[in-house]
Design an enzyme around this catalytic site. Sequence first.
Site, PDB file in Angstrom:
ATOM      1  CE  LYS A 257      -4.479  -1.470   1.505  1.00  0.00           C
ATOM      2  NZ  LYS A 257      -5.610  -1.306   2.394  1.00  0.00           N
TER       3      LYS A 257
ATOM      4  CE  LYS B  59      -6.274  -7.578  -0.613  1.00  0.00           C
ATOM      5  NZ  LYS B  59      -7.149  -7.459   0.492  1.00  0.00           N
TER       6      LYS B  59
ATOM      7  CE  LYS C 242     -13.786  -3.258   1.802  1.00  0.00           C
ATOM      8  NZ  LYS C 242     -12.505  -3.431   2.483  1.00  0.00           N
TER       9      LYS C 242
END
Length: 338
Positions: A117, A200, A203
């Site tokens: 991230k 993966k 959202k």
Amino acid sequence: MPDFTPRVFSGIQPSGGLTLGNYLGAMKRFVQMQDEASHETIYCMVDLHAITVWQDPARLHAATRELCAGFIACGIDPEKSILFNQSRVPEHAQLGWLFSCVARMGWMQRMTQWKDKAGKNAQNASLGLFAYPALMAADILIYHATHVPVGEDQKQHLELTRDIAVKFNNDFGVDFFPITESVIEGAATRVMSLRDGSRKMSKSDPSDMSRINMTDDTDTIAAKIRKARTDPEPLPSDLKGLDERPEARNLVNIYAALADVSAEQVIADHAGQQFSTFKPSLADLAVAKLSPISAEMARLTADPAEIDRLLARGAQRARAVAEPVLKQAYEIVGMVGA
Ligand code: AQP
């Protein structure tokens, strides 16, 4: 170690809409665990985690309510389980601070979620994103939770939670926090992006075509599955034949998890099929399973006052468990007036 009351805790971030990955990797198991009589279940919308990356406030507010509707529409009963949003129970953040003082920088730096991230721009990432696993450990341990159902991507954070519990217990010479077990089970513990079998489903992926949202309508679900990336080969006759085919493997796993059968069974039933045949079957199955959930979510979201009432009640019940644990943790650490 004392005997801890069997207790299940898990959370989902309201950092966007609920995805098929969240549903198959986590939510389905949450519901099964709720319906087993052997433990209490506590489920949380982790809004404090969501803001470790920028969230538009109005969107976050709406996404938290929508996620609450999602929990209930998927089968979480707010009477059987404790269901609430994290920021309403300040003990999470308070214990999170203690754990930020127990956890080591080196532990955090090894976290793959942090690396993914923060990316190449780690200096600009928030301190909260770096400390995310300490707050996650607090979410779990403030309830002395013994079991945590999660998707595969959270395995490393769960191991860190155990490390934090062990270090706290050792540092202060107590047996206060349990060594929590992760529960990573099911045919789809890692649902991959529909556009890239190496990432993966998420959202926050910028491409909406990469995921199925639990609020997608029938046509959108069918279109996303039809356009899902695959290879030109037909489905093999055994699972080994999917080894080097991540996108094909992903669609087989999704089918298996939605149909509640094994991946072996899906291969046995569809061996030799082209994706032009398999994808429409998968789309029909996905629509049949997901449409009732999205309809129920829409119905529940239309009554925000009821959602707020449920969340307030859930937070009250959660605090009744969390408050005494925080008090004892403060006493152990040596806080005056704890
Ligand atoms: N693709 C996935 N496959 C299986 N399980 C998944 N989970 C998430 N994505 C998948 C599981 O869902 C639970 C809640 O996850 P989260 O919302 O707390 O955070 P996340 O894992 O970071 O999920 P997202 O969708 O990727 O959110 P963003 O994009 O905001 O980071 C967890 O149990 C997780 O394992």
